[in-house]
Design an enzyme around this catalytic site. Structure first.
Site, PDB file in Angstrom:
ATOM      1  N   SER A 129       0.851  -1.193   0.000  1.00  0.00           N
ATOM      2  CA  SER A 129       0.000   0.000   0.000  1.00  0.00           C
ATOM      3  C   SER A 129       0.881   1.235   0.000  1.00  0.00           C
ATOM      4  O   SER A 129       2.022   1.208   0.483  1.00  0.00           O
ATOM      5  CB  SER A 129      -0.891   0.026   1.244  1.00  0.00           C
ATOM      6  OG  SER A 129      -1.563   1.265   1.360  1.00  0.00           O
ATOM      7  N   TYR A 142      -1.962   0.392  10.478  1.00  0.00           N
ATOM      8  CA  TYR A 142      -1.945  -0.120   9.100  1.00  0.00           C
ATOM      9  C   TYR A 142      -0.612   0.142   8.407  1.00  0.00           C
ATOM     10  O   TYR A 142      -0.059  -0.730   7.750  1.00  0.00           O
ATOM     11  CB  TYR A 142      -3.089   0.529   8.328  1.00  0.00           C
ATOM     12  CG  TYR A 142      -3.333  -0.009   6.946  1.00  0.00           C
ATOM     13  CD1 TYR A 142      -3.839  -1.295   6.749  1.00  0.00           C
ATOM     14  CD2 TYR A 142      -3.092   0.776   5.826  1.00  0.00           C
ATOM     15  CE1 TYR A 142      -4.090  -1.779   5.479  1.00  0.00           C
ATOM     16  CE2 TYR A 142      -3.344   0.302   4.549  1.00  0.00           C
ATOM     17  CZ  TYR A 142      -3.840  -0.978   4.373  1.00  0.00           C
ATOM     18  OH  TYR A 142      -4.091  -1.459   3.098  1.00  0.00           O
ATOM     19  N   ALA A 143      -0.089   1.366   8.565  1.00  0.00           N
ATOM     20  CA  ALA A 143       1.161   1.717   7.899  1.00  0.00           C
ATOM     21  C   ALA A 143       2.316   0.835   8.368  1.00  0.00           C
ATOM     22  O   ALA A 143       3.196   0.476   7.575  1.00  0.00           O
ATOM     23  CB  ALA A 143       1.490   3.189   8.137  1.00  0.00           C
ATOM     24  N   ALA A 144       2.325   0.491   9.644  1.00  0.00           N
ATOM     25  CA  ALA A 144       3.398  -0.357  10.167  1.00  0.00           C
ATOM     26  C   ALA A 144       3.362  -1.739   9.530  1.00  0.00           C
ATOM     27  O   ALA A 144       4.398  -2.301   9.161  1.00  0.00           O
ATOM     28  CB  ALA A 144       3.269  -0.469  11.688  1.00  0.00           C
TER      29      ALA A 144
END
Length: 242
Positions: A129, A142-144
């Site tokens: 993503s 989510y980013a992790a």
């Protein structure tokens, strides 16, 4: 340059029942592949599987190899959103997010790789993503998880490059999928979608098929010298100041 072709390749797509996964399955089939859809949605997937469950993944991938003889391509597309507060989030919540968005990609690779390594050829494409590089408040962690998936891609690529297997990641930006619609629906800002469109240099967000075309290119021999890479497919969003 070799034309994009997946003729007679056995292509396994996780989370292939909907959204980007479904588009990948359709484009791969168009390009000649024999597509195997793995999804927790039993009504839409050829093989039902919780890809975060190691025993289930081992059993399903064993059945696929038995049925088709081999696996040539794995597209790790299955994933989930996350909307947690970093203080209120529980350990169980954390484990669930990372199990689906990161651990599952390793589990599926673990059980697809023996077939690829045995034939000295194969390709894995992980659907990450744009959140691996940019993110937004309210979507912790989510980013992790997606950053971890890009790291997994690089690491795995180096482990198997000498044995004929390529591993790459595609990082979509905003795409018209149920996951993005869920994000929009959670907002009480009626102008959110308009503002999202306005910050995209191309002036729109992607259709799932546009992401799928890049995934299938990377999966094919047309990308034979590409491994350990992350390709952003984001309409230029990640290239600008917002």
């Amino acid at each position: 340059m070799t034309a994009v072709s997946l003729s007679e390749r056995i292509v396994v797509v996780t989370g292939g029942a909907n959204g980007i996964g479904r588009a990948v399955a359709e484009v791969a089939a168009r390009d000649g592949a024999r597509v195997v859809v793995v999804d927790i949605d039993v009504s839409a997937g050829q093989y039902r599987c919780d890809v975060a469950d190691g025993e289930a993944v081992a059993e399903v991938f064993g059945r696929i190899v038995q049925a088709y003889g081999r696996i040539d391509v794995l597209v790790n597309n299955a994933g989930r959103n996350a909307y947690f507060d970093p203080v209120e989030m529980t350990e169980a919540d954390w484990d669930e997010v990372f199990a689906v968005d990161l651990k599952a990609a390793w589990l599926c690779a673990k059980h697809a790789l023996p077939s690829m390594l045995a034939q000295g050829r194969g390709s894995i494409v992980n659907v990450a993503s744009l959140h691996s590089r940019l993110t937004a408040a309210g979507m912790f962690p989510y980013a992790a998880a997606k950053s971890g998936l890009v790291g997994l891609t690089r690491s795995l690529a180096l482990e198997v490059a000498g044995r004929g297997v390529r591993v790459n990641a595609v990082s979509p930006g905003y795409t018209r999928t149920a996951i993005v619609q869920d994000y929009l629906d959670r907002s009480d800002d009626p102008s959110l979608e308009r503002r999202i469109l306005d910050v995209h240099p191309l002036g729109r967000i992607a259709e799932p098929a546009e992401i799928a075309e890049v995934v299938c290119f990377l999966a094919s021999d047309a990308a034979s010298f590409v491994t350990g890479a992350e390709w952003r497919v984001d309409g230029g969003l990640g290239a600008r100041f917002a």
